[in-house]
Design an enzyme around this catalytic site. Structure first.
Site, PDB file in Angstrom:
ATOM      1  CG  ASP A 354      12.540  42.045  14.993  1.00  0.00           C
ATOM      2  OD1 ASP A 354      11.380  41.755  14.725  1.00  0.00           O
ATOM      3  OD2 ASP A 354      12.931  43.200  15.222  1.00  0.00           O
ATOM      4  CG  ASP A 725      15.332  46.446  16.535  1.00  0.00           C
ATOM      5  OD1 ASP A 725      14.454  45.571  16.450  1.00  0.00           O
ATOM      6  OD2 ASP A 725      15.177  47.607  16.161  1.00  0.00           O
ATOM      7  CG  ASP A 729      12.875  41.579  18.748  1.00  0.00           C
ATOM      8  OD1 ASP A 729      11.907  40.979  18.264  1.00  0.00           O
ATOM      9  OD2 ASP A 729      13.356  42.611  18.262  1.00  0.00           O
TER      10      ASP A 729
END
Lengths: 1077, 340
Positions: A354, A725, A729
């Site tokens: 990410d 995080d 995700d």
């Protein structure tokens, strides 16, 4: 299916839904046994052990004699039959009114009915649910507002709520009170009106609410889920090898079984002293093969599973304990939630990461802005210090003031006055926080939000606004708006901020948006996050008319999100665009170095982000993700229609194929829209591309697309690691072979779902190169060694059967056989968890060495064949030497058995010694102490008169010939292996050996390093990329990057709906406020 | 909302407590010794082994050569020449005497051990080796525990002591030795393990129902002598691990001179003819390593010699073609950056 919660109804309707007991979701009392057994026996190894266990129970052929629910017993106050009672939390039923005091934990999902606050507000801490530490306000639904606490005990009504789901950001319900209480109107309920299980009531004296979801049906209970068990590549390989050994065993058993039966019929009948009966039972022919099956059952070591589980949990502990992976800033140590997959870390081939919060710090700072065409902050890089802007504020330029007003109040931030008078902001998104902070520094201070009244100080003046409506942010709308009324002038304004493509098309006819588009372009090339600001004054009539529509949309149960979006669409048009803000998100420390190191280790990186393409590309450049021209090349896949995407995909694929031979970093960039089409219609082509491409940037992707990308890489048999995080995700993390969560500012959602959680991205290097690599090496040795030692003993048994009339006699007694596997041989090898083939520093300097783990060089059929051969060779050595040294008058059964066993124990001690690369004191203790323990234990057995081994060990140890036999066994067994190892090590060294030698000779290891130091901060990386220089990029680069005007989809007010509808299905449960803009 | 500060500080404390304790073990930093195989080290190791093994080999070989051994195979020689069916002959009841003559090749010092050697006799057969009951042998109260003894467990309903195939097939050839017509005393005392006599075979356990069934296997036992004194049985029941084995028959406590002629009067009773087993009579002295066995000596010399050879080869290779350990040029990624 809808559910109806009848308030304070003690009748039978309560029993419709389950009570508030919470159980382990995996098992219930009823299904525990069958389900668990099914799971256990779906593993081949366990089936095998079951078979052996059954055979052991049959004395004729055995060669040697041989469940949860947890209570929820906390006490809570509940109204029952109109009386407040203290009951256990597990007895709460749907419809009960539950009373909570300050700092109480919420026992189940409640709809708030009343609080101590006059305005019906209360604060909750949701950190246990989503990890966000800020307090959130919850509000009593309007119909219950200001109701007397006594009256609340008697309230009756019905709450219509959807079936239990796991979405903790959404609740679409309706409340209707029954006649004695107020009107019969339906009152819409949202997540704002709920108190969810595991939250804490804060800063509120008391609150009460109606239970709507209980037990495992709460939002928390539903989101707990049952994660799929993950099987590592190493485990899969071990299973495969076990299968191969099993086949080998079956062959051996069949051959020996036939030979045994033949020998019995030809020879044993003549051996009168054996007294074979002439007529055997019907299973006579099976007896000898089955005896051999049991004799050979030790071929597959039971201890391997126990040993592996033990060492795996130690690997995990090493990760938890690692001082070098503690984030000093937040004092967060790394944590391994899943203890079983450490080896996979060493075999990672793809990392999907990410961007926001993972590569960057997610610490937003307002840097630049463009207000009505004037660009501020370009010279100093900080708009707050731009004198032009400051003077514009002095003079009270209306556009600037409106811009600041939106910065200050166009949000859901809660200001909190601390004891020393300073104002702290509790913001749910870091962008909003940055904006409010910046506005405060520019004299527009957001002071207080009490109920609907907002208070602002501007240049010493106090301005009050009343919030009429809040049109919340969703990742589909990509904007949020507030409707406010200025108290002094009674004027109603619509204040909006959002992504450029969601705002600019809605400008009023005739406004020039070109300057804003350019500003957005410029900012995103600097890697800044942009937001557009717009406003419009609403006529009271228009507002009132619209607010009815909005209210109705808010109280629908079906497709509420879509209906609200539609309602918002009706008012969000004809904006006057005010400007663009640019917020900087710092790269985390060490991100470029981490990516550089891991890429050297042969790991491919994909960046999956919800951000804009240009921002993503710039961040990718600044963190070594892709190389700048001419070394790197970016290929764009875009298109709005299937054909366009297909063409673009094929073109990229072609380019990719051509350039694979060149030493060039080629990366492809794809956006969410094209990705959707590619995944749907051109999956094969896209999969080909995924195999070819070492780097990819996917922008504007939804959480489910992230998970799909992981799935594609997994289907190509790559080991994937997903790191993120935020809540968006979670799906990708769960889908990947290894999920890593960063426990950062976005809460703990990702860290909770992940197998490993770390504090910062840079710890990934250590997690993979140190912990993953060591784990793989250690497991590879341990598992093959376990097979080796079991095969060794088994081969001796097989050889012995040829001198015992193929009758299935066991040379070793049952005590020795048992102790051999669980004691004599498992302890020395367990300390191999401390073995380090290379020091951590060497691995960090030569990350390429990870290739050995990725390619599975240390555990594969070839290496296993080596161990197989070694065990065969050692079995021959032990058997031949003991047999020939102990012949004739010495060939006593018990003695010979102990001589052979001692030979095995000595050999295995030396094998472990030779395969150990670094000896700590613990290894010495385990290896040599184990030998001592072997003798001590056997002396003990030999001292017991009733045991078969009585006096044997004492006799043997007193004979010089015993010791001569053992030394001969060791020398003959280890000599050739030692010589071979030395030859290979010196004259055919692997890269691993070379590094070992270099490291230990203390030679010029440091000068070997090819890693240059890299400038670490974003400033140094970004500044040379400023706009003037970006124009001078080479022509190859430009067309590819700028080939993207059609990626920016322009949709007007009309076209947006189709977009919403299609996106709605893609949008995930985890979409996160303001995360993606 | 007055205490956001305290809540953050408590959470910091909570996280602090999660922080692991530092130790060299938890950080995997225990001091370690990391040996590498340098040529000098490896060559000296092989040299050392050869220097230790060759003398041991010589010593054991000499010890083995010192042992004087007389082996006489008599199974076929003790069948009268006119008997065609050996099995039938051996199974006929009655004495089957046989005389053998042995010549002493070298002076034999006492104690001289008299062994019988059986070949192709599977005392380690699975049916056979387990067919005994140790409790019954040890304890007179356990006379009826015959589990595992099938098919030699009961005779007409009463338990056999000692039960099982091993005892049932007790070896029963007899030897009486004489030198120059003077009988040589073959002591049958202390031929079994002391531990067996004292702890495995009971002093108050007497044979019962032994060899009284229809089919007689091997030797019979005097029912008036306790098992602990039946040393032939005790020796026999220490089963051999290999199909060719020797068992102690007795000891001669006098010295035999070179070229002495020993006459052996044999009682040939034991049936090895049905499975073509060989029977041998062995007279042997003993050394510090036991009986005559060249294997250890030869094996030690071979291993020692091979180690010496390897050490020489490695030395030559090391001198002729030296190689620098840890030479970075062997790391291919230093030559070719695109290596994967």
């Amino acid at each position: 299916m809808k559910r109806y919660a009848y308030i304070n109804d003690d009748g039978p309707s309560q029993d419709l839904y389950r009570d508030n007991r919470i159980s382990n979701t995996k098992y219930t009392v009823l299904n525990f046994l069958p389900k668990n057994l099914w799971e256990q026996f779906s593993r081949f190894m366990n089936q095998y052990f079951l078979l052996i266990a059954c055979l052991q129970l049959w004395p004729l052929i055995t060669p040697v004699n041989p469940a949860s629910t947890w209570a929820n017993e906390r006490e809570v106050w509940v109204v029952e039959n109109g009386i407040k009672k203290l009951i256990q939390a597990q007895d709460i039923r749907v419809g009960n009114i539950v009373w909570l005091r300050e700092n109480d934990e919420v026992p189940c999902d409640l709809v708030l009915m009343g609080t101590s606050d006059a305005q019906g507000l209360c604060c909750v801490e949701t950190s246990a649910l989503d990890g966000e530490t800020d307090l959130k306000t919850r509000v009593v639904p309007p119909v219950c507002m200001g109701m007397d606490p006594v009256l609340l005990q008697k309230i009756k009504g019905v709450i219509e709520c959807p079936s239990p789901d796991r979405d903790i950001r959404r609740f679409d319900g309706n409340l209707r009170l029954f006649p004695p209480f107020i009107d019969n109107d339906v009152c819409p309920l949202t997540i704002k009106n709920t108190l969810l299980q595991s939250c804490y009531l804060r800063n509120t004296e008391w609150a009460c609410g109606v239970a709507i979801y209980t037990g495992n049906e709460t939002k928390l209970g539903m989101s707990r889920g049952v994660p799929e068990p993950k099987l590592t590549a190493v485990d899969a390989m071990i299973d495969k090898l076990t299968g191969a050994i099993f086949i080998f065993q079956v062959v051996v058993v069949m051959v020996l079984g036939v030979a045994g039966n033949v020998w019995k019929d030809t020879e044993a009948r003549k051996q009168w002293y054996v007294k074979y009966p002439d007529e055997g039972p019907w299973y006579e022919l099976l007896v000898i093969p089955l005896r051999f099956e049991l004799l050979c059952s030790i071929m597959i070591p039971i201890s391997i599973k126990v040993s592996l589980d033990l060492v795996k949990s130690l690997y995990a502990k090493f990760i938890d304990w690692d001082e070098k992976m503690i984030d000093r800033e937040t004092v967060t140590p790394a944590h391994a939630t899943n203890t079983a997959i450490s080896e996979d870390l060493g075999q990672v081939e793809y990392i999907l990461t990410d961007k926001t919060g993972t590569l960057t710090e997610n610490k937003m700072i307002f840097r630049r802005c463009c207000i009505s065409g004037v660009i501020y902050g370009n010279e100093s890089g900080d708009a707050l210090k731009d004198t032009e802007l400051l003077s514009a504020i002095e003079t009270g330029s209306p556009d600037v003031i409106r811009f600041l007003t939106i910065m200050a109040i166009g949000n859901t931030v809660i200001p909190v006055k601390s004891k020393n008078g300073a104002i702290l902001y509790k913001a749910q998104s870091p962008d909003e926080d940055a904006l409010v902070q910046a506005a405060a520094k520019l004299q527009m201070i957001f002071v207080d939000r009490s109920a609907n009244i907002l208070e602002i100080w501007f240049n010493g003046r106090t301005i009050h606004y009343k919030v009429l409506e809040t049109l919340e942010f969703t990742s589909d709308r990509k904007r949020m708006s507030v409707v406010v009324k200025e108290n002094d002038t009674e004027k109603i304004f619509l204040l909006t901020k959002g992504a450029d493509e969601a705002i600019l098309p809605c400008a009023y006819a005739g406004q020039q948006t070109r300057t804003f588009t350019e500003a957005v372009e410029q900012y995103s090339q600097l890697g800044l996050r942009t937001l557009c600001f717009a406003w419009r004054e609403l006529m009271p009539d228009e507002y009132h008319e619209w607010s009815l529509v909005f209210k109705e949309a808010n109280s629908t149960l079906v497709d509420r999100e879509w209906r609200i979006a539609e309602a918002c669409q009706r008012i969000e048009h004809d904006f006057e665009i005010l400007g663009v803000s640019a917020i900087e998100d710092h790269l985390q420390d060490g991100v470029p170095e981490t990516i550089e190191t891991l890429r050297k280790a042969g790991i491919n990186f994909w960046m999956l982000t919800g951000d804009k393409q240009n921002t993503a590309v710039q961040i990718a450049l600044s963190c070594n993700f892709i190389s700048p021209e001419p070394k790197g090349q970016l290929l764009m896949i875009d298109g709005k229609t299937e054909d366009e995407v297909c063409r673009s995909l094929e073109r990229v694929l072609l380019t990719m194929r051509i350039t694979t031979s060149e030493p060039k970093d080629v990366a492809f960039v794809i956006d969410g829209w094209a990705l959707e089409i590619a995944l749907k219609h051109y999956k094969k082509a896209f999969t080909d591309l995924a195999i070819l491409s070492r780097t990819a940037i996917c922008c504007r992707v939804t959480p489910s697309q992230k998970a799909q990308l992981v799935q594609i890489l997994k289907s190509c048999d790559y080991r994937t690691l997903a790191i993120g995080d935020g809540g968006n995700d979670v799906r990708m993390i769960q889908q990947a072979d290894i999920g890593v969560g960063i426990s950062g500012r976005e809460g703990l959602q990702a860290a909770r779902a992940a197998d490993y959680s770390i504090g910062k991205f840079r710890f990934l290097t250590r997690l993979i190169l140190v912990h993953g690599r060591y784990s793989y090496n250690r497991t590879a040795f341990l598992s093959q060694y376990s097979f080796y030692k079991s095969l060794l003993l088994c081969f001796i048994q097989i050889f012995f059967s040829f001198v015992s009339g193929v009758s299935g006699t066991s040379l070793f007694n049952s005590v020795s056989l048992m102790a051999y596997n669980v004691f004599y041989t498992s302890i020395p090898v367990l300390v191999s968890v401390l073995d380090k083939d290379l020091s951590e520093e060497t691995v960090m300097q030569h990350p390429q060495i990870l290739f050995y783990c990725q390619a599975g060089r240390l555990l594969n059929p070839t290496t296993f064949a080596g161990w197989f051969g070694r065990s065969l060779f050692h079995a021959v050595v032990v058997f031949m030497i003991s047999l020939n040294a102990y012949t004739y008058e010495k060939s006593e059964m018990e003695e010979l058995s102990m001589v052979a066993l001692s030979g095995c124990i000595w050999l295995q001690a030396f094998v472990v010694t030779m395969e150990t690369n670094s000896f700590t004191i613990l290894q010495h203790v385990a290896i040599w102490g184990n030998l001592v323990a072997f003798y001590a234990l056997n002396f003990a057995f030999s001292a017991v008169p009733s045991s078969g081994m009585y006096t044997i060990m004492f006799r043997l140890c007193g004979q010089p010939s015993y010791w001569f036999t053992i030394f001969l066994t060791v020398a003959a067994g280890m000599g050739p292996i030692f010589a071979l190892k030395y030859f290979r090590y010196t004259y055919r060294p692997s890269k691993l050996n070379v590094l070992q030698q270099a490291e230990r000779m203390g030679g010029p290891i440091l000068s070997l390093g090819t890693i240059e130091s890299h400038p670490g901060t974003i400033e140094r990386e970004v500044s040379p990329l400023s706009i003037s220089q970006s124009k001078s990029r080479s022509p190859v680069y430009e067309p590819l990057l700028l080939d993207s005007p059609n990626t920016r989809r322009s949709f007007g007010a009309g076209g947006t709906f189709e977009f919403f509808q299609s996106q709605m299905r893609l949008s995930s449960l985890y979409s996160r406020n303001c995360k993606d803009n | 909302m007055e205490n956001p500060d305290t809540s953050t500080s408590t959470s910091t404390v909570r996280r602090n407590s999660k922080r692991p304790k530092y130790s060299k073990f938890t950080q995997q930093e225990l001091p370690a010794c990391k040996p590498i195989l340098t040529p000098r080290w490896v060559i000296s190791a092989f040299m050392l082994i050869s220097f230790v093994f060759i003398p041991i080999g010589v010593a054991t070989l000499f010890a083995s050569r010192d042992v004087v051994e007389i082996v006489d195979r008599y199974d076929s020689a003790c069948i009268p020449a006119n008997e065609t069916d050996k099995v039938k002959y051996i199974q006929t009841p009655g004495d089957k005497p046989c005389n053998r003559t042995l010549r002493v090749p070298k002076r034999m010092k006492p104690p001289i051990f008299v062994y019988y050697q059986l070949e192709n006799f599977y005392q380690n057969h699975r049916r056979y080796v387990k067919s005994r009951n140790d409790q019954q042998l040890r304890d007179s109260k356990e006379a009826n525990s015959v589990s595992g003894c099938k098919p030699e467990d009961y005779n007409n309903g009463s338990a056999i002591v000692p039960c099982g195939l091993i005892a049932w097939s007790l070896f029963n050839d007899t030897y009486s030795l004489s030198r120059n017509n003077v009988p040589l005393n073959v002591s049958k005392k202390d031929i079994s393990w002391k531990s067996d006599r004292e702890h495995k075979f009971g002093k108050d356990v007497y044979p019962k129902n032994f060899q009284s069934g229809g089919l007689i296997g091997g030797g019979i036992l005097d029912p008036n002598i306790p098992l602990s004194d039946q040393e032939d049985l005790i020796v026999w029941m220490r089963t051999a691990a290999l199909p060719n084995f020797r068992k102690l028959y007795g000891k001669i406590e006098v010295e035999l001179q070179e070229n002495d002629v020993i006459d052996v009067a044999l009682g040939n009773n034991y049936n090895t003819y049905s499975f073509n087993g060989k029977k041998k009579l062995v007279l042997s002295t003993t050394s510090w390593l036991g009986g005559k066995n060249d294997f250890l000596g030869i094996a030690y010399l071979t291993v020692g010699g091979l180690c010496f050879f390897l050490a020489m080869v490695f030395t030559v290779v090391y001198l002729v073609k030296p190689r620098q350990l840890g030479d970075p040029s062997y790391l291919s990624w230093n030559r070719n950056p695109g290596w994967h």
